[in-house]
Design a protein around this motif. Sequence first.
Motif, mmCIF file in Angstrom:
data_model
loop_
_atom_site.group_PDB
_atom_site.id
_atom_site.type_symbol
_atom_site.label_atom_id
_atom_site.label_comp_id
_atom_site.label_asym_id
_atom_site.label_seq_id
_atom_site.Cartn_x
_atom_site.Cartn_y
_atom_site.Cartn_z
ATOM 1 N N SER A 20 -8.596 -0.906 5.260
ATOM 2 C CA SER A 20 -8.991 -0.152 4.070
ATOM 3 C C SER A 20 -10.481 -0.303 3.808
ATOM 4 C CB SER A 20 -8.213 -0.640 2.836
ATOM 5 O OG SER A 20 -6.880 -0.211 2.862
ATOM 6 N N ASP A 36 -8.590 6.908 -2.540
ATOM 7 C CA ASP A 36 -8.196 5.518 -2.343
ATOM 8 C C ASP A 36 -8.317 4.705 -3.619
ATOM 9 O OD1 ASP A 36 -10.908 5.143 -2.611
ATOM 10 O OD2 ASP A 36 -11.196 4.140 -0.688
ATOM 11 N N ALA A 63 -5.555 0.659 -1.284
ATOM 12 C CA ALA A 63 -6.522 -0.100 -0.476
ATOM 13 C C ALA A 63 -5.975 -1.428 0.029
ATOM 14 C CB ALA A 63 -7.798 -0.324 -1.290
ATOM 15 N N ASP A 89 0.827 -1.193 0.000
ATOM 16 C CA ASP A 89 0.000 0.000 0.000
ATOM 17 C C ASP A 89 0.872 1.258 0.000
ATOM 18 O OD1 ASP A 89 -1.629 2.209 1.668
ATOM 19 O OD2 ASP A 89 -3.051 0.871 0.676
ATOM 20 N N SER A 93 -14.908 -0.615 -2.132
ATOM 21 C CA SER A 93 -14.746 -0.173 -0.751
ATOM 22 C C SER A 93 -16.088 0.096 -0.101
ATOM 23 C CB SER A 93 -13.870 1.084 -0.716
ATOM 24 O OG SER A 93 -13.665 1.530 0.607
#
Length: 579
Positions: free
Chosen positions: A335, A367, A312, A299, A357
């Motif tokens: 995340s 993100d 994420a 990440d 997400s």
Amino acid sequence: MVVRADMVGGMKKVRSGATCVAVLLSAWLVAAEHVTLASLLTRAGQGAGLAQAGCMSQLVSGTDAQGGSEGCQRGAALIGATAVLASGDGRNVYVASSGSDAVAAFSRSAVGGLQALGCVSNNGTNGLDGTKHACADGDALRGASALALSPDGKNVYAAAWASSGIAIFSRDAATGRLSQIGCVRAISTCVGARGLSGATAVVVSPDGQNVYVASYDADALVSFARDPSTGLLKGLGCISDDGTDRQCASGNALRGADALAMSPDGLWLYVATADSNAVLTFERDPSTGLLTQRGCVLDHAPQRGSCTPVNALITPEALALAPDGRTLFVASYDSNAIDVFARDPATGKITERGCLSDVTYSDNSKDGCVHAAPLYAPSALTLSPDGRRIYVTADSGLVLLDRDPATGGLHYTGCVTYADYGDDTTKNCVVGKGLAGAAGIALSPSGTDVYVAASNSNALSTFVPAASVTAVRALTRHGLIPVRLSCPLLAGSPCAGIVTLTVRGGANAMASPHTYALATGQSQFVFLRPKAALIAHDVLRHKQLRLLVSVIDRRNASSIRALVSLGNTHRPGPSRPHN
């Protein structure tokens, strides 16, 4: 990008009014839902095609049952149920419970029902003092948190983080009962091995020759040779983040190793590392079982560093490969996302294609994810045998995503939560039992039955194929309530029953009953005519309503419910077909 905004089933958050109305749609075989009046209704959870067939929960004296588990059958050795495993022959289900320090075994019927076979625990209790001899007395089971089955079905391996070890079981081919035959741990009564502190995940190679363990506290990946005739293990060595004072080979970004996934051909092993926020690629030599690190995605990795930067991937908790081995899915706990990677079967290399997400993080455009599902704190995931559906456990319970096998695109299908969960993102979810702290998930070999282990409910829940209802947004121009019923292919037999509409807390029908009969794979609209009193009292007096939907599967004597919301703006719905 794998996940596109137009491929994600949207869930529109609508604040409800002060009055709650319940809609009960019941069916003989399975039933379905809903909608009601005067308009814009967004419903995410009715397309799931699942009904809860049952649950088992262990009640801890002096505490309240959580997550609706008071409606579950009583079970044993389920305190802190963390991982669940279904045998390849479809005969058994096994649960690792970190609070009971145990592995519980169940026989599985032809229709997916479970019956307890017994348990093995670290001290012979079911996790409660005063229950000595409730389970067989085992070793290296404190904090049992992960399970793996050998390809030949002869052995089950349990990773136990508090014992920093592995418990080895033989499995009776006829009954599925487990007997402990050994352990790996740094004590004299077990086989010794380095790098097992905080053993968290375990996997067996497809050829049955090797077992691999991820150790969170040791920041390590440990390799073992497996004797196919006995199932016992012999250490081959370890790879750790810092080399563990030269006891292990040195790896890259291995801090907090906590999840494993092996390619179908057994040549590549993928490791999630929660503290490094990374997924690592290791090449496996099938002749020796030894591993060599070949890649790392991390990440927001530093530019020109030793890992490839991705989005994420904060605290990756679980990994799952598509059946064809071409896509890797990662559940990232912090995340609040499912990250999707394309995989090259020849080189093992993974390349990020997109992520889905939690819907509440839609204001975080940086993100790189599509925000369209209740994915707060995802903890485990698995795929259907055909690769078309992904099942995810999250803080709210169970989330379902459908996948286009050609493009890899994800579509949010629905969710199942529990009665005590009060977040707005799940108000449109089906409500089930025993799902607080959902932490582990497994499917039957055919993919028909879904098993969920929940650590806070101390429960194991079973879901089966059932008729589902797709969201319908409005009344027809004739004032009818359109209800779209679907009978999933996995149901195995036709869906038939009666759809009715009732007000929450009352028994009086608020619409004329409607019968339906659907072949598997078939869908149709039915139309309910609401009684005038329901329209006058509720729709005309309130700007918005909250509706409680119950879906009852008479085959399994089960019921699941869901809250939905609607506003009072009239928009025409589907027209009723002319006879």
